[in-house]
Design a protein around this motif. Sequence first.
Motif, PDB file in Angstrom:
ATOM      1  N   LEU A  19       0.926  -1.180   0.003  1.00  0.00           N
ATOM      2  CA  LEU A  19       0.167  -0.010  -0.050  1.00  0.00           C
ATOM      3  C   LEU A  19       0.943   1.298  -0.087  1.00  0.00           C
ATOM      4  O   LEU A  19       0.189   2.436  -0.262  1.00  0.00           O
ATOM      5  CB  LEU A  19      -0.931   0.034   1.202  1.00  0.00           C
ATOM      6  CG  LEU A  19      -2.029  -1.081   1.241  1.00  0.00           C
ATOM      7  CD1 LEU A  19      -3.154  -0.971   2.445  1.00  0.00           C
ATOM      8  CD2 LEU A  19      -3.034  -0.865  -0.255  1.00  0.00           C
ATOM      9  N   LEU A  20       2.242   1.107   0.107  1.00  0.00           N
ATOM     10  CA  LEU A  20       3.178   2.275   0.256  1.00  0.00           C
ATOM     11  C   LEU A  20       2.992   2.954  -1.284  1.00  0.00           C
ATOM     12  O   LEU A  20       3.119   4.018  -1.628  1.00  0.00           O
ATOM     13  CB  LEU A  20       4.593   1.869   0.520  1.00  0.00           C
ATOM     14  CG  LEU A  20       4.683   1.579   1.812  1.00  0.00           C
ATOM     15  CD1 LEU A  20       6.138   1.180   1.999  1.00  0.00           C
ATOM     16  CD2 LEU A  20       4.302   2.832   2.813  1.00  0.00           C
ATOM     17  N   SER A  21       2.634   2.019  -2.204  1.00  0.00           N
ATOM     18  CA  SER A  21       2.483   2.375  -3.617  1.00  0.00           C
ATOM     19  C   SER A  21       1.141   2.816  -4.174  1.00  0.00           C
ATOM     20  O   SER A  21       0.796   3.072  -5.347  1.00  0.00           O
ATOM     21  CB  SER A  21       3.085   1.415  -4.628  1.00  0.00           C
ATOM     22  OG  SER A  21       4.477   0.871  -4.183  1.00  0.00           O
TER      23      SER A  21
ATOM     24  N   THR B 292      11.330  -7.646   9.676  1.00  0.00           N
ATOM     25  CA  THR B 292      10.197  -8.181   8.888  1.00  0.00           C
ATOM     26  C   THR B 292      10.280  -7.048   7.620  1.00  0.00           C
ATOM     27  O   THR B 292       9.851  -7.435   6.673  1.00  0.00           O
ATOM     28  CB  THR B 292       9.001  -8.483   9.739  1.00  0.00           C
ATOM     29  OG1 THR B 292       9.474  -9.487  10.754  1.00  0.00           O
ATOM     30  CG2 THR B 292       8.015  -9.135   8.748  1.00  0.00           C
ATOM     31  N   ILE B 293      10.102  -6.008   8.117  1.00  0.00           N
ATOM     32  CA  ILE B 293       9.869  -4.905   7.507  1.00  0.00           C
ATOM     33  C   ILE B 293      10.862  -4.600   6.494  1.00  0.00           C
ATOM     34  O   ILE B 293      10.452  -4.517   5.015  1.00  0.00           O
ATOM     35  CB  ILE B 293       9.824  -3.587   8.066  1.00  0.00           C
ATOM     36  CG1 ILE B 293       8.620  -3.359   9.107  1.00  0.00           C
ATOM     37  CG2 ILE B 293       9.798  -2.275   7.142  1.00  0.00           C
ATOM     38  CD1 ILE B 293       8.392  -2.567   9.940  1.00  0.00           C
ATOM     39  N   VAL B 294      12.086  -4.779   6.658  1.00  0.00           N
ATOM     40  CA  VAL B 294      13.407  -4.718   5.422  1.00  0.00           C
ATOM     41  C   VAL B 294      13.201  -5.769   4.771  1.00  0.00           C
ATOM     42  O   VAL B 294      13.372  -5.745   3.639  1.00  0.00           O
ATOM     43  CB  VAL B 294      14.463  -4.688   6.195  1.00  0.00           C
ATOM     44  CG1 VAL B 294      15.882  -4.882   5.233  1.00  0.00           C
ATOM     45  CG2 VAL B 294      14.735  -3.399   7.105  1.00  0.00           C
ATOM     46  N   ASN B 295      12.963  -7.076   5.028  1.00  0.00           N
ATOM     47  CA  ASN B 295      12.965  -8.418   4.340  1.00  0.00           C
ATOM     48  C   ASN B 295      11.492  -8.233   3.247  1.00  0.00           C
ATOM     49  O   ASN B 295      11.657  -8.977   2.234  1.00  0.00           O
ATOM     50  CB  ASN B 295      12.740  -9.708   5.291  1.00  0.00           C
ATOM     51  CG  ASN B 295      14.102  -9.805   5.882  1.00  0.00           C
ATOM     52  OD1 ASN B 295      15.240  -9.425   5.566  1.00  0.00           O
ATOM     53  ND2 ASN B 295      14.030 -10.635   6.977  1.00  0.00           N
ATOM     54  N   ALA B 296      10.650  -7.511   3.820  1.00  0.00           N
ATOM     55  CA  ALA B 296       9.519  -7.319   2.899  1.00  0.00           C
ATOM     56  C   ALA B 296       9.721  -6.245   1.604  1.00  0.00           C
ATOM     57  O   ALA B 296       8.771  -5.975   0.977  1.00  0.00           O
ATOM     58  CB  ALA B 296       8.225  -6.855   3.766  1.00  0.00           C
ATOM     59  N   GLY B 297      10.921  -5.803   1.547  1.00  0.00           N
ATOM     60  CA  GLY B 297      11.406  -4.989   0.815  1.00  0.00           C
ATOM     61  C   GLY B 297      10.776  -3.455   0.806  1.00  0.00           C
ATOM     62  O   GLY B 297      10.535  -2.895  -0.205  1.00  0.00           O
ATOM     63  N   ALA B 298      10.738  -3.130   1.937  1.00  0.00           N
ATOM     64  CA  ALA B 298       9.964  -1.720   2.376  1.00  0.00           C
ATOM     65  C   ALA B 298      10.794  -0.693   1.868  1.00  0.00           C
ATOM     66  O   ALA B 298      10.480   0.470   1.673  1.00  0.00           O
ATOM     67  CB  ALA B 298       9.555  -1.882   3.683  1.00  0.00           C
TER      68      ALA B 298
ATOM     69  N   ASP C  93      10.567   1.381  -1.336  1.00  0.00           N
ATOM     70  CA  ASP C  93       9.038   1.923  -1.262  1.00  0.00           C
ATOM     71  C   ASP C  93       8.996   3.112  -0.210  1.00  0.00           C
ATOM     72  O   ASP C  93       8.110   4.192  -0.547  1.00  0.00           O
ATOM     73  CB  ASP C  93       7.856   1.076  -1.018  1.00  0.00           C
ATOM     74  CG  ASP C  93       8.036   0.090  -2.199  1.00  0.00           C
ATOM     75  OD1 ASP C  93       8.024   0.406  -3.202  1.00  0.00           O
ATOM     76  OD2 ASP C  93       7.484  -1.038  -1.917  1.00  0.00           O
ATOM     77  N   ILE C  94       9.590   3.194   0.811  1.00  0.00           N
ATOM     78  CA  ILE C  94       9.571   4.158   1.861  1.00  0.00           C
ATOM     79  C   ILE C  94      10.299   5.267   1.430  1.00  0.00           C
ATOM     80  O   ILE C  94       9.683   6.427   1.585  1.00  0.00           O
ATOM     81  CB  ILE C  94      10.060   3.571   3.367  1.00  0.00           C
ATOM     82  CG1 ILE C  94       9.247   2.537   3.946  1.00  0.00           C
ATOM     83  CG2 ILE C  94      10.323   4.806   4.312  1.00  0.00           C
ATOM     84  CD1 ILE C  94       9.789   1.969   5.032  1.00  0.00           C
ATOM     85  N   VAL C  95      11.363   4.774   0.845  1.00  0.00           N
ATOM     86  CA  VAL C  95      11.958   5.997   0.096  1.00  0.00           C
ATOM     87  C   VAL C  95      11.541   6.660  -0.855  1.00  0.00           C
ATOM     88  O   VAL C  95      11.418   8.263  -1.006  1.00  0.00           O
ATOM     89  CB  VAL C  95      13.411   5.779  -0.542  1.00  0.00           C
ATOM     90  CG1 VAL C  95      14.196   6.967  -1.046  1.00  0.00           C
ATOM     91  CG2 VAL C  95      14.458   5.240   0.753  1.00  0.00           C
ATOM     92  N   GLU C  96      10.415   6.077  -1.780  1.00  0.00           N
ATOM     93  CA  GLU C  96       9.801   6.903  -2.652  1.00  0.00           C
ATOM     94  C   GLU C  96       8.667   7.674  -1.985  1.00  0.00           C
ATOM     95  O   GLU C  96       8.232   8.789  -2.588  1.00  0.00           O
ATOM     96  CB  GLU C  96       9.018   5.665  -3.578  1.00  0.00           C
ATOM     97  CG  GLU C  96       8.384   6.108  -4.916  1.00  0.00           C
ATOM     98  CD  GLU C  96       9.288   6.574  -5.680  1.00  0.00           C
ATOM     99  OE1 GLU C  96       8.701   7.649  -6.512  1.00  0.00           O
ATOM    100  OE2 GLU C  96      10.271   6.463  -5.620  1.00  0.00           O
ATOM    101  N   VAL C  97       8.034   7.157  -0.761  1.00  0.00           N
ATOM    102  CA  VAL C  97       7.024   7.860  -0.234  1.00  0.00           C
ATOM    103  C   VAL C  97       7.535   9.318   0.252  1.00  0.00           C
ATOM    104  O   VAL C  97       7.073  10.355   0.122  1.00  0.00           O
ATOM    105  CB  VAL C  97       6.433   7.155   0.924  1.00  0.00           C
ATOM    106  CG1 VAL C  97       5.495   8.111   1.764  1.00  0.00           C
ATOM    107  CG2 VAL C  97       5.559   6.015   0.286  1.00  0.00           C
TER     108      VAL C  97
END
Length: 634
Positions: free
Chosen positions: A407-409, A435-441, A444-448
């Motif tokens: 949902l970050l996208s 867990t957050i890092v392993n989910a590839g976040a 996407d957080i940087v894009e937000v």
Amino acid sequence: MVSIDKPGETEAAEEDARGSSSIIVGSLSKVVGEISAFSDVGCGPLKRQSGGLVRRVKLLFPLFEELADAGGGFDGEAYGGLVQLRDALEAARELLKSMSEGSKIYQALEMENFVKRIQDVSERIEKALGEISYDKLDISEEVHERIELVHAQFRRAQERMDTPDIQLLMDFSSVRTEKSTDLAVLRRLSEKLQLKSPTDVKKESLALHEMVISNNGDPKDSIEEMSALLKKLNDWILVEKPDVDASEGKISLLKSRSLIIPDDFRCPISLELMKDPVIVSNGQTYERSCIQKWLDAGHKTCPKTQQNLKSSTLTPNFVLKSLIAQWCESNGIDLSKGQGSSSDKKSDISNSEYNRTEIGALLQRLAYGTTEQQRAAAGELRLLAKRNADNRVCIAEAGAIPLLVELLSSTDARTQEHAVTALLNLSIHENNKTTIVNAGAIPDIVEVLKNGSMEARENAAATLFSLSVADNNKVAIGAAGAIPPLIDLLCEGSPRGKKDAATAIFNLSIFPGNKLKAVRAGIVVHLMRLLEDARSGMVDEALAILAILAGHLEGKLAISQAEPIPVLVELVRTGSPRNRENAVSVLWLLCTGSIQDLMIARDVGVEEVLKELTDSGTDRAKRKAGNLLELLPK
């Protein structure tokens, strides 16, 4: 020409006045009830100050009861005075709420600041009480006299100053400076800070952790100092009171009857505190067991509004349930010890399992719902994750993190805000970071951080700071391109956003490669601008980042080219102890190996300032000042 109101217009105007009066009286009653629910906020003089504030506010109840019974409208002057009083009381409520939920150690360290804040809101209430035209209100002489007495109490409170708790200050100093702490000191601190059990310590630890994430406290020295004290208290409690948890019990639900329960938390049918609030089809909220009995009896209307209900569907009100849980925790009420929801047919299900059921339903909406459903579910998860550590564990174990990362996208700005803030709150729990890092976040957080709304960008910055606690994540976050948008936020954000960005940049810059990225992204120019503007409120943060960048060769060169010496010397002369320490550290790094910077420093009077610092600075500042004095030509 004389204007004559038509009868209908006059009646409508009177009705509007009565409606406005009813709203303001209702809001005043509500906020006084919420303030009255606070007890034992703070410690030492702070506890006396907050307790006195709550006690005086409680005495205002009869005024609003009589105004509610009168049901009439007020003229503009009287209405304005009540609005001013409401605003002052709401400020008091927010302060007491933040103190009740916040770190007790931090409040004790900042005792004078918190005492002043309590006195400030008390002064606002006192002034507001003085602005009300009581002769234009429909109240009895008895209530009028009572309010005048309360007003006098508020005035006297402004004139009365509590003396500092000298013993508490001495005990803090002892803990700071001595490697081995006297058990008697720890015993006194445990009592005064009301940290008497492992449960108390756990709550305090969470409060400190959340303070770091929200950047309300010092991200470096003070947090480490407070954490060290908390560890000492925890070790002492485990040794001195090994069985304390077995004997301590939470207040039962029945005891909540002695508290003033906010009206919004009561079921309209039973008038009791709701444990399992649900929403019926017309939007009203009830306790599940009560409304279910009503519906089972064959009723098809809303008990409160008498409107026909389109369906008998009951939707859990997760947001209100979380707010009630927060209020109960603040007041030591254990909802699980009240009478259960018989119609729920889940009396054998533990609280955590029931939470998992709620969370599972939210995840279904996250994965398969409409945009509106996803937005609402993400918002509820955000609130649940903020509430407590158990929720953070349950939400992560249920598999929410990958769905929130997706949902970050989202193209819906509000959904994106909820998702990144939910991840921020979940990241408070150490295991969830991985867990957050392993989910590839991270990408996407940087894009937000680059393209989201301002709220989303600021919470993305705070999330990156939280994740960057692990050294490996510092590298990954820097590699994902976080540094340039963090610098943008440092320039463009709200005061909170700027601090979030600064804290993230500082933490990331511990890794040498990120220092270089920050320097090449042009951060030094912006830091100098913040350093030269005392009104920015960012001098502490700018100096801390400069101190860490100056240790890098390219960073040192960039800082030197910005001609910082006069500003740094002035900060060594006039800054706070911490700022003086950082400023002299930057000066020493710049002048080491640079005759030009050394001469500039000498010409602007650094020698006199350094000699004064060797007498009055912190230990680290004294060392740096001495080292720099040795570099100056004799």
